[in-house]
Design an enzyme around this catalytic site. Structure first.
Site, PDB file in Angstrom:
ATOM      1  N   PHE A 121       0.860  -1.118  -0.174  1.00  0.00           N
ATOM      2  CA  PHE A 121      -0.120   0.018  -0.034  1.00  0.00           C
ATOM      3  C   PHE A 121       1.056   1.266  -0.114  1.00  0.00           C
ATOM      4  O   PHE A 121       1.704   1.327   0.978  1.00  0.00           O
ATOM      5  CB  PHE A 121      -0.907  -0.049   1.259  1.00  0.00           C
ATOM      6  CG  PHE A 121      -2.023   0.976   1.192  1.00  0.00           C
ATOM      7  CD1 PHE A 121      -2.896   1.189   0.316  1.00  0.00           C
ATOM      8  CD2 PHE A 121      -1.864   2.131   2.202  1.00  0.00           C
ATOM      9  CE1 PHE A 121      -4.104   2.165   0.163  1.00  0.00           C
ATOM     10  CE2 PHE A 121      -3.024   3.177   2.233  1.00  0.00           C
ATOM     11  CZ  PHE A 121      -4.074   3.146   1.225  1.00  0.00           C
ATOM     12  N   ASP A 191      -0.202  -4.442   8.676  1.00  0.00           N
ATOM     13  CA  ASP A 191      -1.353  -3.546   8.307  1.00  0.00           C
ATOM     14  C   ASP A 191      -2.563  -4.170   8.326  1.00  0.00           C
ATOM     15  O   ASP A 191      -2.684  -4.855   7.072  1.00  0.00           O
ATOM     16  CB  ASP A 191      -0.978  -2.565   7.092  1.00  0.00           C
ATOM     17  CG  ASP A 191      -1.769  -1.427   6.730  1.00  0.00           C
ATOM     18  OD1 ASP A 191      -3.232  -1.551   7.419  1.00  0.00           O
ATOM     19  OD2 ASP A 191      -1.810  -0.331   6.291  1.00  0.00           O
ATOM     20  N   TYR A 216     -12.154   3.180   9.944  1.00  0.00           N
ATOM     21  CA  TYR A 216     -13.207   3.773   8.908  1.00  0.00           C
ATOM     22  C   TYR A 216     -13.482   2.728   7.997  1.00  0.00           C
ATOM     23  O   TYR A 216     -14.542   2.955   7.525  1.00  0.00           O
ATOM     24  CB  TYR A 216     -12.762   4.989   8.483  1.00  0.00           C
ATOM     25  CG  TYR A 216     -11.647   5.245   7.741  1.00  0.00           C
ATOM     26  CD1 TYR A 216     -11.438   4.737   6.570  1.00  0.00           C
ATOM     27  CD2 TYR A 216     -10.382   5.832   8.418  1.00  0.00           C
ATOM     28  CE1 TYR A 216     -10.119   4.877   5.860  1.00  0.00           C
ATOM     29  CE2 TYR A 216      -9.098   5.734   7.876  1.00  0.00           C
ATOM     30  CZ  TYR A 216      -9.100   5.384   6.373  1.00  0.00           C
ATOM     31  OH  TYR A 216      -7.855   5.572   5.865  1.00  0.00           O
ATOM     32  N   LYS A 217     -13.075   1.793   7.731  1.00  0.00           N
ATOM     33  CA  LYS A 217     -13.229   0.834   7.066  1.00  0.00           C
ATOM     34  C   LYS A 217     -14.312  -0.418   7.344  1.00  0.00           C
ATOM     35  O   LYS A 217     -15.579   0.106   7.838  1.00  0.00           O
ATOM     36  CB  LYS A 217     -12.147   0.109   6.104  1.00  0.00           C
ATOM     37  CG  LYS A 217     -11.117   0.907   5.471  1.00  0.00           C
ATOM     38  CD  LYS A 217     -10.044   0.312   4.992  1.00  0.00           C
ATOM     39  CE  LYS A 217      -8.757   1.246   4.515  1.00  0.00           C
ATOM     40  NZ  LYS A 217      -9.104   2.203   3.255  1.00  0.00           N
ATOM     41  N   ARG A 362     -13.458  -2.083  -7.968  1.00  0.00           N
ATOM     42  CA  ARG A 362     -13.452  -2.724  -6.444  1.00  0.00           C
ATOM     43  C   ARG A 362     -14.826  -2.844  -6.015  1.00  0.00           C
ATOM     44  O   ARG A 362     -15.468  -1.984  -5.895  1.00  0.00           O
ATOM     45  CB  ARG A 362     -12.270  -2.295  -5.419  1.00  0.00           C
ATOM     46  CG  ARG A 362     -10.741  -2.163  -5.830  1.00  0.00           C
ATOM     47  CD  ARG A 362      -9.935  -1.979  -4.506  1.00  0.00           C
ATOM     48  NE  ARG A 362     -10.483  -0.852  -3.614  1.00  0.00           N
ATOM     49  CZ  ARG A 362      -9.968  -0.327  -2.843  1.00  0.00           C
ATOM     50  NH1 ARG A 362      -8.913  -1.005  -2.076  1.00  0.00           N
ATOM     51  NH2 ARG A 362     -10.526   0.890  -1.988  1.00  0.00           N
TER      52      ARG A 362
END
Length: 403
Positions: A121, A191, A216-217, A362
């Site tokens: 990422f 992560d 927040y995901k 996605r």
């Protein structure tokens, strides 16, 4: 079985009422921002009006604000397979990652290398590169291929990896990665941003040393929700946070001139916790009440399987490379040369996913609120858009700043 049959048999179907979702939309982007828990607005009003408004600064004691980073972390612990005293809620993912990597580098000064995949990422690589520029002799080694297959030597301080790849959705084998890192005398830094809350993570059982992740995901903590930091219990007294703040002091209210790190996980706190954000994140974690994370993962796998089968049947796009359920997180990517425009056309129809360059659409499956009817309808809309060329319009082809 039909989508209606699958939803009728779904043991998590009742969890959908724990969220507020706008009518007429199919939300498949929980891997970027989780949906709003139904309890969050009232909770924020309570904290703002009845606590902050009525009790002012006394709320730190009257309502226990000072302990919220640990109290909220305790609710996260079973979701990520950790003990409550191994987690803290604080800062952003990037700041927590800086702390974790910095602590790993300081543990054995002769070890000056961070190893990560070239396709990691980007933000995580940015943080690692920043540390390499800041600290003398530190270097970032970017590699291709699985990290557990790399040759790690005595110069490696930390092996950095996302548990689930943000593009492909491929899951890293944490046990093998941790074993490889430990065999070289290095620490693992994981992560969990694209896995926590969607798949069963076993930080303790797999031998992880340090881990970070966002709130927040899939954890539904709201935009910009605080992140979390995990430090295995056996390492806590050996590591020090590179960001020394008053909340990480052993006696924060003594206001001593010299810094003394707090015992245990508390030493990884730094600044004053964000109380309103913690309140929202706690509501997000409460949506998991009474739910086993293994059941969440099982439903996510089934949602993805149904979606893959439907997309393949309706579009002819081969998604077989994502069919191995044991190696996939909770999102599926559909490649298309005009993926951005196709996704914009889907969003215009009320099917919300997202796009990642160069050509990946996605679709994230949040098992607490996504249904089998959602994924079938999304696949149907995708097939219609591709068959009709509906995406080929200027309003869909023009890139926006935020996608």
């Amino acid at each position: 079985m039909t989508p209606a049959d699958l939803d009728a048999a779904d043991p998590l179907a009742h969890c959908g009422t724990r969220f507020w979702l706008p009518a007429g939309k199919i939300y498949l982007d929980g891997n970027s921002l989780g949906a709003l828990p139904a309890a969050t607005p009232a909770r924020l009003r309570l904290v703002a009006e009845e606590q902050w408004g009525a009790d002012l600064i006394g709320s730190w004691n009257a309502h226990g604000w000072i302990d919220w980073p640990k109290r909220v972390a305790a609710k996260l612990a079973p979701i990520v397979g950790a003990e409550p005293d191994e987690l803290i809620i604080a800062d952003s993912t990037s700041v927590c990652l800086f702390k974790a990597l910095g602590a790993a580098l300081a543990l054995e000064p002769e070890r000056r290398t961070i190893v990560a995949r070239t396709a990691e990422f980007p933000t995580d690589l940015y943080v690692a590169e920043g540390l390499a520029r800041l600290l003398p002799g530190v270097g970032l080694r970017s590699v291709d291929g699985p990290l557990h297959e790399q040759k790690l030597d005595g110069t490696v301080a930390a092996v950095l990896a996302s548990h689930v790849d943000y593009r492909s959705g491929e899951r890293v084998d944490l046990v093998r990665l941790n074993e490889a890192a430990h065999a070289a005398g290095a620490l693992s830094v994981i992560d969990l941003s694209h896995s926590a809350g969607a798949i069963a993570v076993v930080l303790n059982g797999s031998g992880c040393d340090l881990a970070v992740g966002c709130g927040y995901k899939f954890l539904n903590g709201g935009p910009g929700a605080p992140a979390f930091l995990y430090v295995a219990r056996h390492l806590q007294e050996r590591l020090r946070s590179p960001i020394q703040g008053w909340m990480g002091h052993a006696r924060p209210f003594d206001f001593a001139a010299d810094y003394a790190p707090a015992p245990g996980i508390d030493r990884f706190l730094s600044g004053t916790p964000s109380i309103l954000a913690l309140a929202a994140l706690e509501c997000g974690l409460d949506t998991f009440d009474g739910v086993a994370i293994e059941d969440v993962e099982a439903k996510g796998r089934r949602l993805a399987e149904v979606f893959i089968a439907e997309v393949t049947a309706r579009t002819g796009i081969d998604l077989g490379w994502q069919a191995d359920r044991g190696r996939r997180g909770s999102h599926v990517v559909v490649p298309h040369p005009q993926g951005y425009a196709v996704m914009q056309a889907l969003i215009a129809r009320g099917v919300i996913g997202d796009f990642r360059p160069p050509d990946l659409m996605r679709f994230g499956f949040a098992p607490l609120y996504n249904s089998f009817a959602d994924v079938v309808a999304a696949a149907e809309a995708l097939g219609e858009i591709l068959a009709s060329g509906e995406w080929n319009q200027p309003r869909f082809l023009t890139r926006q700043k935020v996608t």
